[in-house]
Each structure stands twice: as structure tokens, then as C-alpha cells.
Design a protein around this motif. Structure first.
Motif, PDB file in Angstrom:
ATOM      1  N   ASN A 446       8.841  -3.585  15.997  1.00  0.00           N
ATOM      2  CA  ASN A 446       8.621  -2.206  15.546  1.00  0.00           C
ATOM      3  C   ASN A 446       7.168  -2.044  15.145  1.00  0.00           C
ATOM      4  O   ASN A 446       6.423  -3.035  15.011  1.00  0.00           O
ATOM      5  N   ASP A 451       6.002   4.347  15.398  1.00  0.00           N
ATOM      6  CA  ASP A 451       7.385   4.582  15.815  1.00  0.00           C
ATOM      7  C   ASP A 451       7.918   5.879  15.223  1.00  0.00           C
ATOM      8  O   ASP A 451       7.612   6.240  14.069  1.00  0.00           O
ATOM      9  N   GLU A 502      16.851  -8.174  12.396  1.00  0.00           N
ATOM     10  CA  GLU A 502      17.420  -7.027  13.094  1.00  0.00           C
ATOM     11  C   GLU A 502      17.961  -6.006  12.099  1.00  0.00           C
ATOM     12  O   GLU A 502      17.809  -4.789  12.282  1.00  0.00           O
ATOM     13  N   VAL A 505      15.168  -3.844  10.658  1.00  0.00           N
ATOM     14  CA  VAL A 505      14.782  -2.721  11.518  1.00  0.00           C
ATOM     15  C   VAL A 505      15.844  -1.634  11.473  1.00  0.00           C
ATOM     16  O   VAL A 505      15.533  -0.434  11.370  1.00  0.00           O
ATOM     17  N   THR A 506      17.100  -2.044  11.517  1.00  0.00           N
ATOM     18  CA  THR A 506      18.198  -1.073  11.523  1.00  0.00           C
ATOM     19  C   THR A 506      18.188  -0.219  10.271  1.00  0.00           C
ATOM     20  O   THR A 506      18.432   0.995  10.323  1.00  0.00           O
ATOM     21  N   SER A 508      15.628   0.466   8.391  1.00  0.00           N
ATOM     22  CA  SER A 508      14.305   1.060   8.173  1.00  0.00           C
ATOM     23  C   SER A 508      13.591   0.473   6.956  1.00  0.00           C
ATOM     24  O   SER A 508      13.028   1.190   6.126  1.00  0.00           O
ATOM     25  N   ARG A 512       7.016  -4.549   9.103  1.00  0.00           N
ATOM     26  CA  ARG A 512       6.796  -4.703  10.542  1.00  0.00           C
ATOM     27  C   ARG A 512       7.215  -6.116  10.919  1.00  0.00           C
ATOM     28  O   ARG A 512       6.799  -7.093  10.286  1.00  0.00           O
ATOM     29  N   ASP A 551      11.037   1.086  21.534  1.00  0.00           N
ATOM     30  CA  ASP A 551      11.980   0.114  20.987  1.00  0.00           C
ATOM     31  C   ASP A 551      12.428  -0.903  22.030  1.00  0.00           C
ATOM     32  O   ASP A 551      13.525  -1.459  21.923  1.00  0.00           O
ATOM     33  N   TYR A 554      12.938  -4.248  20.549  1.00  0.00           N
ATOM     34  CA  TYR A 554      14.098  -4.207  19.657  1.00  0.00           C
ATOM     35  C   TYR A 554      15.393  -4.281  20.447  1.00  0.00           C
ATOM     36  O   TYR A 554      16.343  -4.954  20.042  1.00  0.00           O
TER      37      TYR A 554
END
Length: 1486
Positions: A446, A451, A502, A505-506, A508, A512, A551, A554
Motif C-alpha cells: 500500500n 492510495d 494483511e 491493510v484491511t 486501514s 505502509r 492494490d 495487495y
């Protein structure tokens, strides 16, 4: 008037002479005691060798060589004093005069005796032949021999692996890389050692063996090692209750040791001086002394007003004495205060002294946090807490300080400069270094700044200063926090970290996230061959297939998660291909995973990044380029450590924004990577000193290397060798003009090898970038080899004869790989590389005339001082050797840059500032001085900061003792304590010894308390310590140090206590007296006792790796290879603490077989001595100092839901648990169920005792275990009565368990006789009060604590049930009825439904099974948190209302008739209980 006074004195003296017969009959009754080790005497020569090993390995082997060259008769046919003198003479060749005094103190303490005993135990476990048949034994890869003729033959035939070695072993320099390991077990100084040592040294020189030496005493002495370094207390015992045995002790007339003690004043008189002044009055003075001693044998009670100013009065008495007697008087008052207190009352306190004390107390309290009741010890400004510092740690500290101070003094550093340098903080830099993460090897998942997911976040750096709730992460559209995971994606440990990032990122998270896949870099390997490479190819395919999307990476990461969900443990190629085929059925697998795949990219980039980051173990995580601790990289701790790192980084970013250093105009990542701690490359060898060793640079010599032969150089001491080599170095620099260069680098290697040339080339190339570094090449060649030495000769001539700048340019050319190859194959010559400023003809002439001696000397230095085998490479920076570089290990230009930056930031700049001052006395080359001073200071471990302690005034209340030699460096020792405190009792005798051992400026600040409300000290005290070993006139070691008390009150009852180091388990082994109740008026000639160091404790803390909580109930065992289980223990819930009894030797720590080892495995451990590659947790006990280990355990796969202390028969989802977990109803039902079980158990016990044919349980062989505690002869008599009462009323076998800590020797001697007479078993258990638990001072309180606190860790773990019986109890019924009671449940427990039906009917309710099932079904649903809170509030309110109503009812007056009626009923209940209750214990009536 004068005549009148003389008449009175004469009359008094005449009266004393007339009374001499009566006074002479008064007998001194001393109390003496001593402590010995469990093992037998170890020679002082061997202990001295171990002291030399602490200096350095080179010093140890040089000392060994000197001893081996001497006639063995010097150490076998002479008395101990002569051997001792010979030993000190040999040590004096390596140690200064002040260091010899420290050595003497360590020998007096027998500080290295445990290490000698440890080697003996290792040899014993190896089943070596006896020393009578084998004076020296050699272990050659597992083969034992005593024949020196067979050694070489066995070495040639050796095939098995090398013997197991430990860090404490002594490896002869230069043989560590040999494939054959040879361990010599022999006694240093013996003829056998001399022969084997010479033979093994030759084999090491030939490169055939790794020679390890272990001590083994040839003829062990029967006497045991007498110990010192402990305190002995005689506490005045409270007489509130009777505790003294009236039995008459029959004294054995044993000889008291050391009747004479050091002369101390008696009531203000120093009789040694009086006798020297009036030798004709010796007899009268002797009688007068006895009279004074006898007159003070009783203590009269003192009133409260007399106690108030005792501290101040004691301080006044001390300061009124002559200056040279103040410290001795300080010790005398503290150690004998109860007898001197009344004499102090009459002393008037000087107001000036009192004011000064109060002013100093305010100063100390505000600046140093030392309150009037506290004590503190400062050595050279470093605070040592005397509550936790014993004499052995103090000795280590003094020794280290002495080495540093002596080294600086040798270098010419004096006065204020020495003090300033000593106070410099030159420990490892606290700054954390990082790697630049702007690297194409990182695949970012990310980008917070670009983004769309983060588009609504504010983008200003000023948002960092906006207030938020504590712990809240700031959502700002900037890449402030950049987390990179470096891992092999095929490993199961990586899967957990991938899942976590993961989720970041999911959800938020403002982080980074990047990934570096460190997979097999071999280009011949395909995706079909390696699972990690297959995952990389699949990742690249998915990311490229979605190219153009922000993404894409990702999505590829989510594909990896799909693979992990299908894999069991580590991912296989089949797992990858099957998931890939299911996702992309139309894609040919060969296009992705076969050779020449377009998606096989990034491998070499990842490999380069791993090398640059200095990563040796995977996985690894970097936050803004800074590595996170490896121990936290697991699924349980990773998320927390990332959060903590984010919060810490946020604070530094806030400061930068506040100061204007970071603003919106900056690219945040570029700003972060421009910080001074971000390096182009990281190297753990540089940033950590774990693998480093330090060279002594303090030697001096007027000889030159050119004038030395190899043989003459070999005879020198290590510091002198280093001095000659350093003086011979013609350093290579980037410029020729003089300059201060704080970093001196020595590159060691064989420059005729490709690896050696590569290392030197990288160093030379770095010189172009820095003028602060100078370089010298040290040749580590095989002296026995016949190589041509082409490049070695060129390097030596270049650095010795060319100007620094020209030498750098020339070497940079010829050392390049391609150029070196051409020179070696003859296609190029030296003349092809001529540069400006180089006279090639002169260079070739010097090349031809260069002598080979220089290479022999360099190689010898590498063996003897650096302990390097031939051709081994290393780098030395300012005397710090960075460890041995592996054959494939790279140390490149960037590493030298990191090395310079580390040296400069840690101490280079600080030291240069001190040496450059105007008042500095430093002369000579400043760069040389910087190198040597840095080399000395970096050997000083410093875990605490130093402070400069200043006082308001030192005129009236400070004892000052100047240094003995003002011209030599002196310790600055400052003690702050109350003169009548327990701290004064301990520190005073230590100061007396330190004063003799080291050159010190001592200040004792009398921190007297202004007013007391009670007696400040109620005990007599002796600290056992001597400055050096003592010998008799015959030259033999005396019996040893001991504690001796005289002038004690005869009517008071005294209790003898030992104050030994925390890890010592001490017990009394000989005394006919009751040491708990010493009353001198009832003894004839004094009291003597002997104690023994029973065990050295191994302490530890254990935690679960997943939760971090202590695994309560986990069981450990300790043993050796011959007997794996010798001691066992259980882990406490408090701090995960455990302790195991041990002694010097090599031990194995394991989880106990059974439930502990079935559920758990040891995941990691710290503080152990486990050799590399060993699966066992091995621990070496080789010191008197505390040994604490930290163990982390993890549950085995499939055991995650199992609990150590739960019953496997009770499943977590059983009906019982469902019912009892219900709110309101559950606790009530659970309470009734427990009550029913208790009633059932009592009924069964009564049934068995009434109707069983034998009156016992069904198992007639069941043993009743009874535990009791007793201290003192009286309670031991009670204990014997209790034991007989148990045996008379019990028909089954009985085993008694007693706490060994407090039992007297006489009771332990009689126990075997009692056991044989009455037919019972017994066992003694021990446990040491943990240091972290509040320490009790009264012995009775300690005993009470043992009865309550440590019952679960006192007994062997296979004891299921034990009964505690007080020593003063009399058992009148079978103890088996209690032992048979089932406290935990039924043998065959009824079904839960039947239980509840039965309980309901017992309560008068009509209950059926259907009713119970319906109740469970209705309440099976869990309550939400709010409902739980409301329910708890409701229950609390009901309870408060009930309590309030009970209180209201209780306010009514109770009629006296009702009270009488209740008392009558209670008497009936008591009679009934005595008649029918299964447990009958009636206290003995005294």
C-alpha cells in the motif's frame, strides 16, 4: 590536686591487683562459627590460572606456558606458602602491583574454586580413569587415553565428532577450526601436564587439533574449602514465650579456633599501645582489661529518652577519635552496638556536627534520593546498592575499574583527565541504526500518500501536533511508518506475519507495508524445485495480471493467504501449484514455474537487500529501516511490538515537526532515510559487541619489529607484542599530511588468498571517502606453508615504505580481482601498475630484499594474542576485534563506513574532546593515544551512569581516609550510612579490607538519624573477609577465616543467623548447642558451630511464549547425563519463578516427563550455556555469583487447549461446566455441589475407619506423608513426641518430611536412629526464600512463611497429598483418616444430572432430569458485557441490602440467658466433635 588524683589511681590499681585471682577466674566465652564448601580444597595455583583467564585468553596461556616451563617439583614437593609465592611471582609478570592485591583478595575469597570444581565434575561425568593410574587423560573425539605415545595415532584415526565444549573451556589459540578436538584433563604444574601440553601444542601448530584444557586435581585434599564473604549475626531474641531447651548440654571440650583476634579498643582503652608504653605493668593491664570485658557482659534496659539520639551520639564518638582510628571505631560500634549503647548515652553531640549532618541529608535526599534511613555506596561515581551487591560482584567491579584506571595511568593519563575519561559513557551506542528502504527489492502492499483508501485522511504534517487520546494512532496521509517484512514465504512462521500485515491493510492502519521474499538465489533452481521460489513466481504473476491497479500487490498478498490456508505446516510446491491451478485453470503452469519463467524476477534483488541489511535469521521486520527484536517476531507479540514502535516513532516525528525540521514540503520517506542513523548497510558484528574481543593496548616497548627474531618475539608478553606491532605499523591514509584520525583499523588476513585480498581492497577503497581512518595490514599466514607470498610481500613493502596516499592508490590497483589474476598468471607485472609518486625500481628492490621474519612475527601474533588460525580474516578497530569472519562472509566498503560512524558516535568524539583540552597532560601522536585510550575504555562494561557526589560540608561528619600512594591512580569511594544501622555492620568491614587491597580515597558520610523511637540495632554482627590467604609458620594454609564474637551478654538469649549471598543454600552441620537459643551463662567455654554451603541455587523465570504469562504448575528437572533427574521444582505463579538446587558442574535443564513435557516444549532460553547445535538446555555452574535463566515455553501442536492443572476427565464443554457457568444459579449450585462432595468424603472416611477389617483404606500399602517444621532444641523435642504419637496411632507406613533449613545437627544425627527404631521413612527438604519476596528479619516469621508460602514447591512432584502437623501437636487418632479424605472429588463421580436431581431433593424440591436439562438449555446463551455488568451491580446491591439488614438486626441487645444457652450448646458441639470427628489433634500443654 594532682597528688590526690595519683593516689586514687594507685589505690584503684592496687585493688585490681588484689582482685586478680577472682578476676582471672572469669572465663571468656566466645561464639565462633565458620562456613565451608561442600567440595574439597582446590589448589591456589589453579584458581590463579582462572583469574588470569578473566584478564584474557592470551594472558591465561602465557601464564600456563610459564608454569609448564618450571620444574614440576616446585609445585609438588614444597609447602603451600612456597607454592603460593611462586604462583604470585609468575602472575606478577602479567599484573601490576595493584592488580596483585586484587588477585590476593580473590584467592582469599576462593572466588574461582567453583570453576575448578566444575571442571572436576565434568571429568567425573565423563568417567575418566582414576588419577592414581592416569595423572593426565586425553579425550580425542570421544577416545580416552593416558598414553602420550598414542595421542598422535588416535588423532590421525579420529572420525567421530568433536567433544562437547562450553564457553568456559580453554581453547589453545589457533586450533578452533581443526576437525579433531582433544581435551586434556590434568593438573597445571604436574609433570604429566608438562609433557602432554608440549605435545598438544605441536599438534595445534601443525593444524591437526583443537586443544582444550580442563583442570583436574591429581591428588585431592581431604579438607574442604573454607569460605568467606558472608555475614554472621547474633540477634537478641525476644523472650515473650519459652523457646529454650532445659536439657543440659554435655560439652565435648572441642578446641576453639583462633582465640586471638585483632586488637580492638575496650571501653576506650587500646591495650596493645598501653602494654608497649608500660611493659612493666603487663600483668596489671591484663587484669584491668579482663575487668572491663566482664563488666560489660550484661545489658541493662534503656529508657526511651536515652534511645533518641544514639545515632548522633555514635557519630560524635567516631568523629572524636583520632583520624587513623575512626574507621575501625565505626566498625566496632556498628558490630557491637547493643553492648555499647549505654556508654554512648553520656556523649554530648556537637551542634556543628549535627547541623552539617542535616544539611548533607537534605543535599543527598534532593540530588541522590538517599534519605536519612538509607545507605549508599559509590565507587568512582557509580552507585552500588548494598542490599543486592555481594562481595563477589563488588570484587568484579573493583577489578574492572582497576584494570581501566591502571591502563589509563600507563598511557600517561593523569589527574582530572583520568577522572573525566573514567566518567565517560562509552557503552554500546543507544542509537538504533537502520537500512535505507528505498530499494527495488521491496514490494509495497500500500501507499498511504496515494492510495484511494486513505484519501479522506488529512495530509499535513502539522496534524502530528494535534492532541489525541493516549495510545490512539494518528490517521495522516503520510508514510510516517514503513514496515518491511523480510522472510522466506514458504515457512509456517512467515504465514502468521503475512496474515497480520494483511489485516493491517484491511483495517486501514496508518502503516505502509512492504514485503521482501528471501528465496533461493541459485539461478539453476526452478519454481518446481523450491516452494519459496514457486510462491514468488505466483505472487509476481498475480501482481502483473492486475497491473495498473494500485492494490495489485495487495491482491497478490491475498493469493499467498489462500496458499497458507491449504497448507498444513511449511508450504510445498504442490500446495502452490494446486491453489494456482484452481484460481487460474487456463494458465500453463510451466510458463509460471518452469525455467525461463517471465515471473522469476526479484530473487537477486532480495538477496542483495538481505546482505545489505545484515540479516542472518529469517523472518525479520524493519520499521523505517530499523530492525525489530527477533524475539518478538511471533504471532503473539508482533502486533504489540509494531504498535509500540509506531508510538515511539510518532514522538520523534512530533519533535521534528515542532522544531521545524519536518514540514509539508518534505518527502517523508526521503526525510526519514536522510537521518544520521540510516546507513547504506548494517552489520551486527559492528553494532553489537557480543562476538567481539578486546586487545590490551597499554603495553610499551623500546624494541622495534625489525630488530626482533621470531623466537625473541615469542618470549614476550601479549601487551608488549601488541605495542611492538602497533609501533611498526606505517598507516595507510587518504592524505599524506598529518591529521587527527580517531579510527585505527587493522585488517588481518592472508593477502595471498582471494578472500584476504578482497577484505583489504574494501578497506583501502573506503579510505578515499574518509580522512578520519587509518589502516594497517596484519599478515595471518600459515608459517609452516611454502606459498610464494607474492601479494603479502607487495602489501608489506607498500605500507612500510611508500607514502600513505601513494600506498593507498597502488594497493587499490593491484588488489582488484582482475588485476590480481593477471599478476598471478604472469600476464601483468608490477611495472604495469606504476602510479605518480611511486619509484617502481626502488619498490622492486625493497620487494626482493624483504625478510621473511615479518610474516613469522605477524603470524605468531595472530596465534598467541588474537587466537586466530592461519588464513582467518578479521577486522580490529581501536583494539576491538570484531570476531572471526566466515569464509563466505563479506565485509565491504559500506561496513567500514558503518564502523567509523559507530566508533565516532560512541566514544571517538568524546575522548578527543578530553584529550584536546588545554590542561591535558597527553604527549605524543594524538591518533595513537586515541586508539589506545579507546581500547582501554571500551573494555569497561558500564550498565549504570556515574554521578559526581557533592556535599554541603565535610568538616565535622565525614570520615576521610586518603590514598596510600598519591602518585598512583586512586579509587574514589564514598559511603553514606547511619553508623548504627545494619548497612554499617556490613559495609564497615568491607571498607577495612578494601583499604588494604586498593589505593583509594575513602569518604564515609555519617548519615545519622536525628531521633529514634526504639533501639536502632538489636544484634551483634561479624563480616567474614580477609585481604589475602593466611599461612601458618609451617607454610601450610590456615584453617581459614571465621566469625568470632566476644564480650557478649551472658544472660540474654541470642540467635545465630547467617547472611550469605542470595544464591547460597547454607546449613549447619556441626554444633552441640541450640543456635536458636544461645545463653552464654549456661555454657562453660563458649559456643562453636560449623556450617556448610549445601547448594548453589539455579534460579529462573519461565513464561509462555504466546501469552507471556507464567505457566503455573509447569515442572522442571535438573540433572546430568548420568542421572537426568536429580532435583525438580515447579514454576510459581509469581513472576514465573523457579529455583533448583545445584553445585558446580554441567547440568541439564528439562521439562519433567509427564504432563509438562506432553503439553509444552522449551521454545527459547537465555542465560544458559548450551553449545551450538545441542538440543538440550545446558547450564554451567562455575561461580559463587547468582545464576538466573529465563525460559520461554510453547504448547505443542494440538495441545493449545489443554491446561496443566485441569483434570482431563473434566472437559471444557461438559454439562457441569455449562450449569455452573450460568449467572446467579451457577455459583449457588457449584457451592452446594462442593458441600455435598465434602459430606460424602467424610462419610466414606468414617465408613472405612469403622467397618474396614483393618481400619485403613482399601490400599493397605498407601503411605501417609506428614510435613512439619521445627527450629531450636525445644521444638525438636516436641517434634519427636509428635512423631511417636503419629506412629502409635497409625497402622500404615508413614513418611515424615522436615524442612532442613532450620534443623540442628543433633536432630539430623538422631533421625536415622529413630527411623530404624520406629520403622518410618523420612526426607529433608530445602527451599531458599526468594530474593524478590519481601525479606523477613525475624527467624520465627521466616519459619511461619515456610509453613504457608512454599508448600507447593518444597516436595517432590510425585507426592500427591501431604498433611501438615505442627511440631507441638499430639496426634490421638489415625492420621490416615485425613490422608484418605478426597478433597478434590469422588473416585467415581455420579452423573451431573443425577447430582442435581439429588441436590434438589435434598433441598425439598421436586426435581427431575427434564427440569435440569430445561434449565441448562434456557441459560446456555452467553450474556453480553453490559448484561454482565448490570447483573453484577444487581447482585452487589442485594448483598449490601442483606448486610445492612443484618447490621440493623444485630444492633438489638442480646439477653444474657441466650448467651449462656449458646455457650452450653457450643460445649456440647465441642464434646461431640472431639468424640466423633475423624481428626483429633490436641496441643501439648506446657
Amino acid at each position: 590536686m594532682r597528688e590526690r588524683i595519683l593516689q586514687v589511681l594507685w589505690a584503684t590499681l592496687t585493688l585490681l591487683i588484689l582482685m586478680r585471682r577472682v578476676i582471672g577466674q572469669a572465663k571468656v566465652k566466645p561464639v565462633t562459627t565458620h562456613l565451608s564448601a561442600k567440595w574439597t580444597h582446590t589448589p591456589l595455583l589453579l584458581e590463579t590460572a582462572e583469574y588470569m583467564r578473566e584478564e584474557s585468553p592470551a594472558t591465561f596461556w602465557s601464564f600456563v606456558d610459564i608454569i609448564a616451563e618450571k620444574d614440576p617439583q616446585l609445585f609438588t614437593n614444597r609447602n603451600e606458602k612456597e607454592i603460593y609465592d611462586e604462583t604470585l611471582a609468575a602472575a606478577g609478570q602479567f599484573l601490576s602491583a595493584s592488580q596483585i592485591h586484587v588477585l590476593k583478595l580473590s584467592l582469599s575469597l576462593r572466588a574461582y574454586s567453583p570453576k575448578i570444581e566444575m571442571f572436576h565434575q565434568i571429568g567425573h561425568d565423563r568417567d575418566l580413569p582414576s588419577t592414581e593410574n592416569c595423572g593426565a587423560t586425553v579425550d580425542i573425539n570421544g577416545e580416552l587415553t593416558c598414553d602420550i605415545e598414542k595421542v598422535e595415532e588416535l588423532v590421525e584415526k579420529a572420525t567421530s565428532s568433536k567433544p562437547v565444549t562450553y564457553e568456559v573451556d580453554h581453547h589453545f589459540p589457533g586450533g578452533e577450526t581443526a576437525k579433531v578436538g582433544v581435551v586434556l584433563y590434568a593438573e597445571l604444574g604436574s609433570a604429566e601436564f608438562q609433557k602432554f601440553h608440549a605435545a598438544l601444542k605441536d599438534l595445534v601448530s601443525a593444524g591437526k587439533i583443537d586443544y582444550i584444557f580442563r583442570h583436574r586435581v591429581k591428588k585431592r585434599s581431604p579438607k574442604k574449602v573454607r569460605l568467606s564473604g558472608y555475614g554472621v549475626e547474633l540477634a537478641i531474641k525476644s523472650t515473650e514465650y519459652k523457646a529454650q531447651d532445659d536439657t543440659k548440654v554435655q560439652e565435648d571440650g572441642e578446641r576453639q579456633e583462633e582465640e586471638d583476634e585483632q586488637e580492638m579498643e575496650v571501653e576506650g582503652f587500646l591495650f596493645t599501645k598501653l602494654q608497649s608504653l608500660h611493659s612493666d605493668k603487663e600483668e596489671e593491664l591484663t587484669q584491668f582489661r579482663k575487668h572491663l570485658e566482664e563488666s560489660r557482659h550484661e545489658m541493662a534496659p534503656m529508657k526511651v529518652w536515652q534511645l533518641q539520639h544514639l545515632s548522633m551520639q555514635a557519630a560524635q564518638r567516631i568523629m572524636s577519635a583520632p583520624e587513623d582510628q575512626r574507621l575501625s571505631l565505626f566498625v566496632h560500634i556498628a558490630q557491637n552496638f547493643p553492648m555499647l549503647a549505654r556508654s554512648l548515652v553520656r556523649i554530648k553531640v556537637d551542634e556543628k556536627m549535627k547541623k552539617e549532618i542535616l544539611k548533607n541529608q537534605n543535599q543527598l535526599s534532593s540530588q541522590m534520593e538517599v534519605n536519612p534511613s538509607n545507605a549508599a555506596l559509590y565507587i568512582n561515581g557509580m552507585h552500588l546498592d548494598m542490599d543486592f551487591t555481594n562481595i563477589f560482584t563488588l570484587l568484579d567491579h573493583i577489578r574492572t575499574e582497576e584494570r581501566v584506571m591502571g591502563g589509563l595511568h600507563k598511557l600517561g593519563v593523569r589527574g582530572e583527565s583520568l577522572s573525566t575519561l573514567l566518567h565517560l559513557d562509552v557503552t554500546e551506542s543507544t542509537q538504533e541504526y537502520g537500512i535505507d528502504i528505498r530499494d527495488s527489492a521491496i514490494m509495497w502492499m500500500n501507499n498511504i500518500e496515494t492510495d484511494k483508501a486513505y484519501r479522506k485522511w488529512p495530509s499535513s504534517t502539522g496534524e502530528l501536533l494535534r492532541p489525541t487520546y493516549p495510545g490512539m494512532l494518528r490517521s495522516i496521509k503520510k508514510n510516517f511508518h514503513n514496515l518491511v517484512i523480510v522472510a522466506d514465504p514458504s515457512k509456517s512462521t512467515t504465514a502468521d506475519l503475512i496474515r497480520l500485515i494483511e489485516s493491517f491493510v484491511t483495517h486501514s492502519a496508518p502503516v505502509r507495508l512492504g514485503l521482501v521474499m528471501a528465496v533461493n538465489s541459485d539461478e539453476s533452481v526452478r519454481g518446481y524445485d523450491d516452494a519459496g521460489l514457486a510462491m514468488l513466481c505466483a505472487f509476481n504473476y498475480v501482481a502483473e495480471n492486475m497491473s495498473g491497479r494500485e492494490d495489485a500487490n495487495y491482491r497478490a498478498l491475498q493469493f499467498l493467504l489462500d496458499i497458507y490456508s491449504n497448507a498444513q505446516e511449511d508450504v510445498t510446491v504442490a500446495d502452490v501449484t494446486s491453489v494456482f491451478k484452481s484460481k487460474y485453470p487456463s494458465i500453463d503452469l510451466d510458463d509460471v514455474f518452469d525455467e525461463d519463467s517471465d515471473y522469476d524476477v526479484g530473487r537477486m534483488l532480495a538477496q542483495d537487500f538481505v546482505e545489505k541489511a545484515g540479516i542472518s535469521n529469517l523472518p525479520q521486520a524493519l520499521m523505517n529501516g530499523i530492525p525489530l527484536p527477533e524475539k518478538h517476531l511471533n504471532v503473539d507479540e508482533f502486533e504489540e511490538v509494531v504498535l509500540m514502535e509506531v508510538m515511539r516513532t510518532t514522538q520523534s516525528l512530533q519533535r521534528a515537526v515542532y522544531k521545524g525540521e519536518l514540514s509539508d514540503k518534505h518527502d517523508v520517506v526521503d526525510w526519514l532515510m536522510a537521518l544520521p542513523n540510516i546507513m547504506p548497510r548494517l552489520n551486527e558484528r559492528i553494532l553489537s559487541t557480543k562476538s567481539s574481543t578486546f586487545i590490551d593496548l597499554t603495553g610499551t616497548s623500546d624494541k622495534t619489529l625489525a630488530s626482533m627474531s621470531v623466537e625473541a618475539f615469542s618470549a614476550l608478553k601479549a601487551p608488549v607484542m601488541t605495542a611492538i606491532l602497533a609501533d611498526s605499523c606505517h598507516y595507510i591514509t587518504t592524505k599524506s599530511e598529518p591529521a587527527v584520525r580517531p579510527v585505527t583499523v587493522w585488517v588481518v588476513g592472508d593477502f595471498d588468498t582471494e578472500e584476504g585480498r578482497a577484505l583489504l581492497l574494501e578497506a583501502v577503497k573506503y579510505l578515499r571517502e574518509s580522512n578520519s581512518v587509518r589502516l594497517c595490514a596484519i599478515h595471518n599466514k600459515d608459517a609452516a606453508g611454502d606459498s610464494l607470498k607474492i601479494f603479502s610481500r607487495a602489501v608489506e613493502v607498500a605500507q612500510a615504505t611508500l607514502s600513505p596516499a601513494v600506498a593507498r592508490q597502488f594497493l587499490a590497483k593491484i588488489l582488484m580481482k582482475e588485476n590480481a589474476r593477471k599478476i598471478l598468471d604472469g600476464s601483468k607485472k608490477w611495472t604495469d601498475y606504476e602510479i605518480p609518486g611511486l619509484d617502481m625500481e626502488a619498490f622492486q628492490s625493497r620487494l626482493a630484499s624483504l625478510k621473511e621474519t615479518v610474516f613469522g612475527i605477524h603470524s605468531l601474533y595472530c596465534r598467541k594474542v588474537l587466537s586466530l588460525a592461519p588464513e582467518i580474516r578479521t577486522v580490529i578497530a581501536n583494539g576491538r576485534m570484531l570476531g572471526i569472519l566466515k569464509s563466505d562472509e563479506k565485509f565491504v566498503q559500506e561496513d567500514f563506513g558503518l564502523l567509523e560512524k559507530y566508533v565516532q558516535s560512541t566514544f571517538g568524539e568524546k575522548i578527543l574532546e578530553v584529550l584536546d583540552r588545554e590542561d591535558s597532560t597527553i604527549t605524543g601522536d594524538i591518533s595513537d593515544m586515541l586508539m589506545k585510550v579507546t581500547g582501554v575504555l571500551q573494555t569497561k562494561p558500564q550498565s549504570k551512569s556515574r554521578t559526581s557526589v557533592t556535599l554541603r560540608s565535610e568538616q565535622y561528619s565525614v570520615i576521610k581516609i586518603p590514598p596510600k600512594d598519591p602518585d598512583m591512580p586512586a579509587f574514589d569511594i564514598m559511603v553514606v550510612c547511619d553508623p548504627v544501622s545494619t548497612a554499617a555492620q556490613k559495609i564497615g568491614p568491607i571498607l577495612l579490607v578494601i583499604q588494604e587491597v586498593v589505593n583509594a580515597n575513602i569518604r564515609v558520610v555519617l548519615n545519622a538519624i536525628e531521633k529514634h523511637s526504639e533501639m536502632p540495632l538489636t544484634s551483634f554482627y561479624r563480616y567474614v573477609l580477609e585481604p589475602e590467604p593466611q599461612f601458618s609458620d609451617a607454610g601450610e594454609l590456615t584453617a581459614g577465616p571465621h566469625a568470632r564474637f566476644t564480650g557478649l551478654p551472658e544472660s540474654a538469649i541470642l540467635t545465630l543467623n547467617y547472611h550469605a549471598p542470595e544464591n547460597w543454600l547454607v546449613e549447619v552441620i556441626h554444633s552441640i548447642y541450640d543456635l536458636d537459643n544461645i545463653k552464654l551463662e549456661s555454657v562453660e567455654a563458649g559456643v562453636h558451630s560449623e556450617f556448610e554451603l549445601e547448594h548453589l541455587l539455579l534460579e529462573g523465570h519461565c513464561f509462555e511464549q504466546s501469552s507471556g504469562n507464567p505457566p503455573r504448575g509447569l515442572q522442571f528437572t535438573l540433572g546430568n547425563r548420568q542421572q537426568p533427574v536429580m532435583y525438580d521444582t515447579i514454576v510459581m505463579a509469581n513472576l514465573g519463578y523457579f529455583q533448583l538446587k545445584a553445585n558446580p558442574g554441567a547440568w541439564l535443564l528439562k521439562l519433567r516427563q509427564g504432563r509438562s513435557s506432553e503439553i509444552y516444549s522449551i521454545a527459547s532460553h537465555e542465560g544458559t550455556d548450551t553449545p551450538s547445535g545441542s538440543e538440550d538446555v545446558q547450564i554451567i555452574m562455575s561461580s559463587f555469583k547468582s545464576h538466573v535463566v529465563k525460559v520461554r515455553v510453547a504448547k505443542k501442536p494440538g495441545k493449545q487447549n489443554m491446561q496443566l492443572l485441569s483434570d482431563d476427565n473434566e472437559e471444557s464443554g461438559s454439562l457441569w461446566n455449562s450449569i455452573t457457568s450460568m449467572p446467579v444459579v451457577g455459583p449457588i449450585i457449584d457451592e452446594w455441589r462442593d458441600l455435598f462432595k465434602e459430606c460424602y468424603s467424610l462419610a466414606m472416611a468414617h465408613w472405612r475407619s469403622t467397618f474396614s477389617s483393618s481400619g485403613v483404606t482399601e490400599d493397605e500399602d498407601e503411605t501417609v506423608n506428614i510435613f512439619s517444621v521445627a527450629s531450636g532444641h525445644l521444638y525438636e523435642r516436641f517434634l519427636r513426641i509428635m512423631m511417636v504419637s503419629v506412629l502409635r496411632h497409625t497402622n500404615t507406613p508413614v513418611k515424615f518430611w522436615f524442612l532442613k533449613n532450620f534443623l540442628s545437627p543433633s536432630f539430623k544425627d538422631v533421625l536415622p536412629l529413630l527411623a530404624k527404631e520406629y520403622g518410618f521413612e523420612y526426607e529433608l527438604v530445602q527451599y531458599k526464600w526468594p530474593r524478590w519476596l519481601h525479606q523477613q528479619t525475624e527467624k520465627q516469621r521466616i519459619i511461619w512463611g515456610y509453613k504457608i508460602l512454599f508448600l507447593d514447591v518444597l516436595f517432590p512432584l510425585d507426592i500427591k497429598k501431604i498433611i501438615f502437623v505442627d511440631a507441638d501437636q499430639h496426634i490421638r487418632n489415625c492420621g490416615l483418616t485425613v490422608a484418605a479424605r478426597d478433597f478434590g472429588g469422588f473416585d467415581k463421580e455420579p452423573e451431573p444430572l443425577e447430582d442435581f436431581v439429588f441436590l434438589g431433593k435434598t433441598l425439598g424440591l421436586e426435581v427431575t432430569k427434564d427440569d435440569v436439562e430445561e434449565l441448562v438449555e434456557k441459560n446456555r446463551t452467553e450474556l453480553i458485557t453490559e448484561e454482565h455488568v448490570d447483573l453484577q451491580k444487581e447482585q452487589q446491591q442485594i448483598a449490601e441490602e442483606e448486610l445492612s439488614s443484618e447490621e440493623e438486626e444485630g444492633r438489638d441487645d442480646v439477653p444474657i440467658a441466650l448467651v449462656k444457652e449458646m455457650c452450653a450448646e457450643w460445649c456440647e458441639v465441642q464434646e461431640f466433635a472431639e468424640k466423633y470427628h475423624p481428626d483429633k489433634a490436641v496441643a501439648i500443654c506446657l
